[in-house]
Design a protein around this motif. Sequence first.
Motif, short mmCIF file in Angstrom:
data_model
loop_
_atom_site.label_atom_id
_atom_site.label_comp_id
_atom_site.label_asym_id
_atom_site.label_seq_id
_atom_site.Cartn_x
_atom_site.Cartn_y
_atom_site.Cartn_z
N ASP A 15 4.71 1.16 3.41
CA ASP A 15 3.54 0.84 3.48
C ASP A 15 2.36 1.84 2.86
O ASP A 15 1.46 1.24 2.60
N ASP A 16 2.72 3.26 3.00
CA ASP A 16 1.96 4.16 2.35
C ASP A 16 2.03 4.26 0.72
O ASP A 16 1.01 4.67 0.46
N ARG A 17 3.17 3.91 0.36
CA ARG A 17 3.56 4.01 -1.25
C ARG A 17 2.37 3.55 -2.10
O ARG A 17 1.93 4.01 -3.03
N PRO A 18 1.90 1.93 -1.81
CA PRO A 18 0.92 1.66 -2.82
C PRO A 18 -0.54 2.43 -2.82
O PRO A 18 -0.72 2.67 -4.09
N ARG A 19 -0.59 2.98 -1.67
CA ARG A 19 -1.85 3.77 -1.83
C ARG A 19 -1.82 5.09 -2.48
O ARG A 19 -2.78 5.17 -3.50
N GLU A 20 -0.62 5.64 -2.39
CA GLU A 20 -0.49 6.95 -3.00
C GLU A 20 -0.24 6.71 -4.66
O GLU A 20 -0.79 7.34 -5.52
N LYS A 21 0.39 5.55 -4.70
CA LYS A 21 0.79 5.14 -6.08
C LYS A 21 -0.53 4.96 -7.08
O LYS A 21 -0.83 5.16 -7.99
N CYS A 22 -1.44 3.96 -6.37
CA CYS A 22 -2.84 3.90 -6.76
C CYS A 22 -3.82 5.30 -7.21
O CYS A 22 -4.40 5.48 -8.07
N LEU A 23 -3.49 6.10 -6.07
CA LEU A 23 -4.23 7.37 -6.46
C LEU A 23 -3.78 8.23 -7.45
O LEU A 23 -4.51 8.95 -8.54
N SER A 28 -4.25 -0.08 -11.89
CA SER A 28 -3.60 -1.08 -12.48
C SER A 28 -1.97 -0.79 -12.78
O SER A 28 -1.28 -1.61 -13.12
N ALA A 29 -1.33 0.20 -12.29
CA ALA A 29 -0.09 0.53 -12.20
C ALA A 29 0.58 -0.14 -10.96
O ALA A 29 1.77 -0.23 -10.95
N LEU A 30 -0.33 -1.00 -10.06
CA LEU A 30 0.28 -1.64 -8.97
C LEU A 30 0.79 -2.94 -9.27
O LEU A 30 0.34 -3.88 -10.00
N SER A 31 1.91 -3.26 -8.55
CA SER A 31 2.40 -4.81 -8.47
C SER A 31 1.47 -5.65 -7.72
O SER A 31 0.58 -5.16 -7.17
N LEU A 35 -0.60 -4.61 -4.41
CA LEU A 35 -2.04 -4.95 -4.38
C LEU A 35 -2.26 -5.73 -3.01
O LEU A 35 -3.17 -5.19 -2.42
N LEU A 36 -1.65 -6.65 -2.85
CA LEU A 36 -1.84 -7.20 -1.43
C LEU A 36 -1.41 -6.53 -0.31
O LEU A 36 -2.16 -6.58 0.77
N ALA A 37 -0.31 -5.62 -0.41
CA ALA A 37 -0.13 -4.55 0.57
C ALA A 37 -1.20 -3.66 1.13
O ALA A 37 -1.51 -3.35 2.09
N ILE A 38 -2.00 -3.26 -0.03
CA ILE A 38 -3.38 -2.43 0.19
C ILE A 38 -4.38 -3.30 1.00
O ILE A 38 -4.95 -2.68 2.09
N ILE A 88 -9.40 -10.84 5.45
CA ILE A 88 -9.45 -9.99 4.31
C ILE A 88 -9.35 -10.64 3.19
O ILE A 88 -9.82 -10.37 2.11
N LEU A 89 -7.97 -11.32 3.23
CA LEU A 89 -7.50 -11.95 1.97
C LEU A 89 -8.43 -13.11 1.44
O LEU A 89 -8.66 -12.96 0.21
#
Length: 231
Positions: A15-23, A28-31, A35-38, A88-89
């Motif tokens: 659950d935390d990985r997308p946020r850190e990956k974004c930072l 644009s690097a997110l799948s 993006l939906l997970a965030i 939210i969606l």
Amino acid sequence: MQEKLIQGIKGWKEDDRPREKCLLHGVSALSDAELLAILIGSGTRNKSAVELGREILKKAGDRFSQLSKMDYKELRGINGIGQAKAVILLAALEIGRRRQAEGALRSERIQSSRQAADIFSAMLSDARYEEFWVMMLNHSNRLIGKVRVSSGGVHETLVDPKHIFKEALQHLATGIVLCHNHPSGGVEPSEADIKLTKVLISGASALGIRVLDHIIVGGDGYYSFADSHLL
């Protein structure tokens, strides 16, 4: 330092990985699922937010264009999507639609059927039912307003000419562009479409208003009565 952070991601909860990956790498690097997970923030007891994102995409045929057509009830039907996540969606999808419409409106002087179609397509591309809109223009063909005059079923909508002319007169419009969508995706006018257009042209002429075009949008295309010499 950044390399250590990247290596550390593997030990974090999914659950935390997308946020850190974004930072670390930018949004644009997110799948699509990330993006939906965030947006949805957290998963369920049995699924991470990323896994839930993948499930949402699967329900939409792995296409955001299909996801944007899903309503509140359909989103709530996905296991793990509660009221807050569904809202939210829906809000995020509406932001996307308004961003697209905003871009189409940057050139306010309407000079072609393509311009008008782009504006209406941005608003109606995800509509599941037929809607009828009117764009009001001044003597320089500059956009001074647009309004939905009716909405109906999957195949047709009832249009009251008096409502259209009332809006045009209130906006002091000298020209109008008519538009409706075909949820089926086809853009060829029906006999009813052609008949209605003739009625509106006649009524508008009596009021000193020009019907500049009637646009039908559907799927990825559009049909212009003006381009087809039907006005």
